[in-house]
Design a protein around this motif. Structure first.
Motif, PDB file in Angstrom:
ATOM      1  N   THR A  38      -7.570  -7.299  -1.163  1.00  0.00           N
ATOM      2  CA  THR A  38      -7.771  -5.917  -1.591  1.00  0.00           C
ATOM      3  C   THR A  38      -8.574  -5.138  -0.562  1.00  0.00           C
ATOM      4  OG1 THR A  38      -7.757  -6.695  -3.887  1.00  0.00           O
ATOM      5  CG2 THR A  38      -8.541  -4.464  -3.514  1.00  0.00           C
ATOM      6  N   PRO A  64      -6.555   5.251  -3.440  1.00  0.00           N
ATOM      7  CA  PRO A  64      -6.245   3.907  -3.954  1.00  0.00           C
ATOM      8  C   PRO A  64      -6.221   3.872  -5.479  1.00  0.00           C
ATOM      9  CG  PRO A  64      -8.514   3.996  -3.237  1.00  0.00           C
ATOM     10  CD  PRO A  64      -7.903   5.320  -2.848  1.00  0.00           C
ATOM     11  N   VAL A  93       0.833  -1.202   0.000  1.00  0.00           N
ATOM     12  CA  VAL A  93       0.000   0.000   0.000  1.00  0.00           C
ATOM     13  C   VAL A  93       0.871   1.257   0.000  1.00  0.00           C
ATOM     14  CG1 VAL A  93      -1.598   1.371   1.397  1.00  0.00           C
ATOM     15  CG2 VAL A  93      -2.035  -1.060   1.012  1.00  0.00           C
ATOM     16  N   GLN A 109      -6.208  -3.916   2.015  1.00  0.00           N
ATOM     17  CA  GLN A 109      -5.378  -2.837   1.494  1.00  0.00           C
ATOM     18  C   GLN A 109      -6.161  -1.536   1.350  1.00  0.00           C
ATOM     19  OE1 GLN A 109      -3.589  -4.621  -2.011  1.00  0.00           O
ATOM     20  NE2 GLN A 109      -2.945  -6.370  -0.768  1.00  0.00           N
ATOM     21  N   LEU A 110      -7.420  -1.632   0.931  1.00  0.00           N
ATOM     22  CA  LEU A 110      -8.241  -0.430   0.814  1.00  0.00           C
ATOM     23  C   LEU A 110      -8.481   0.208   2.178  1.00  0.00           C
ATOM     24  CD1 LEU A 110     -10.809  -1.586  -1.888  1.00  0.00           C
ATOM     25  CD2 LEU A 110      -9.072   0.193  -2.136  1.00  0.00           C
ATOM     26  N   TYR A 128      -5.344   2.133   2.792  1.00  0.00           N
ATOM     27  CA  TYR A 128      -5.356   3.368   1.997  1.00  0.00           C
ATOM     28  C   TYR A 128      -6.164   4.446   2.709  1.00  0.00           C
ATOM     29  CZ  TYR A 128      -3.203   1.656  -2.354  1.00  0.00           C
ATOM     30  OH  TYR A 128      -2.315   1.195  -3.295  1.00  0.00           O
TER      31      TYR A 128
END
Length: 307
Positions: free
Chosen positions: A216, A230, A195, A219-220, A223
């Motif tokens: 994901t 992102p 990230v 990871q979002l 972010y």
């Protein structure tokens, strides 16, 4: 400007599955007149070797997959994750300052033996065993072993639209669980590093295998809490063998050493384009021809059998 990337781990010779992911990312970027970045994800110092990275670079160049920014272009040490601990430390500290990080003393064997639910990628969802330890409990456990560092995820839904698989849903706490940011040995975890790197390097499009689709959401979340914008995510169907198992570096007849001994770059590119449904016949193709044929709408969603 659109910027894509390829971020391999140099833990062995690349195989046709790695080349497929690199090619799809490269074609997507070149089709849109964007730039392509190469980053070496060598966080695992024990498995990742510089000699593997050197061979990886040579294989990409042999195929003609050029990059505009990144590793092996001038003074490019910042594109090796093993050289970026100071950067990750900065953002790890920012998460600690938000009160999101806690010590986790659970062993890997404890997690694997847990009866907790499993995420879609097969990994167990962390049950939160160490989430609310008292100060006395932490002190006692510190005397037994060093902790990993986990991040607290909120009790809420996560939704995003993948460029190939459409809308994706999960519940962060029950489907993902608190995840590791830093291992007990001090090394930073992939989720934090990827990230931070993609955000700071200006990556706007990430193309990768569908095995990373579920991560994901994690990871979002990073972010968001780190204040980054992102990228757009596109996930690929996996290349699998006749038994439906994902290709790996253990499949020696699909690694680049074998492929380069028997096939030309144009034959490999043409075969991959045919497997992906872009051509009716398996025939050699140049990269220039492949760019004109590439179309996300034609790529299947089911995994692709690679003979």
């Amino acid at each position: 400007m659109l910027k894509g990337r390829f971020a391999p781990s140099p833990s062995g010779r690349m195989h046709v599955g790695n080349i497929y992911a690199a090619l799809m990312s490269w074609l997507s970027v070149r089709k849109q007149d964007g730039s392509w970045l190469l980053r070496i994800e060598d966080l695992d110092r024990q498995r990742c070797k510089r000699e593997y990275a050197d061979i990886l670079i040579e294989d990409l160049r042999w195929l003609g997959l050029d990059w505009d920014e990144g590793a092996f272009l001038g003074d490019a040490s910042q594109y090796f994750q093993s050289e970026r601990d100071a950067v990750y430390e900065q953002y790890f500290s920012a998460l600690q300052a938000q009160g999101l990080v806690y010590d986790c003393f659970c062993r890997r064997s404890d997690l694997l033996a847990s009866s907790a639910p499993h995420a879609s990628d097969g990994t167990p969802v962390y049950a939160g065993t160490c989430r609310n330890l008292t100060a006395a409990e932490r002190k006692r456990l510190f005397q037994e072993r060093a902790p990993a560092k986990r991040i607290r995820v909120p009790d809420r839904a996560s939704v995003f639209t993948d460029g190939h698989y459409g809308e994706q849903h999960c519940h962060l706490l029950t489907d993902c669980g608190d995840f590791i940011l830093r291992r007990a040995d001090g090394n930073f975890a992939y989720q934090l590093a990827v990230v931070v790197d993609d955000a700071l390097m200006g990556v706007t499009e990430v193309v990768r295998g569908r095995d990373l689709l579920s991560s994901t959401h994690q990871q979002l979340f990073l972010y968001k809490v780190l204040g980054f914008t992102p990228p757009k995510f596109y996930h690929l169907p996996l290349l699998v063998n006749a038994d439906g198992k994902r290709l790996s570096k253990r499949d020696k007849d699909t690694d680049m050493g074998y492929l380069r001994a028997y096939f030309s770059p144009e034959q490999i590119i043409g075969h991959l384009m045919h497997l992906c449904g872009f051509t009716a016949h398996d025939e050699p193709l140049s990269l220039e021809e492949a760019i004109t044929l590439f179309d996300w709408q034609k790529l299947p969603q089911k995994n692709i059998v690679c003979d």
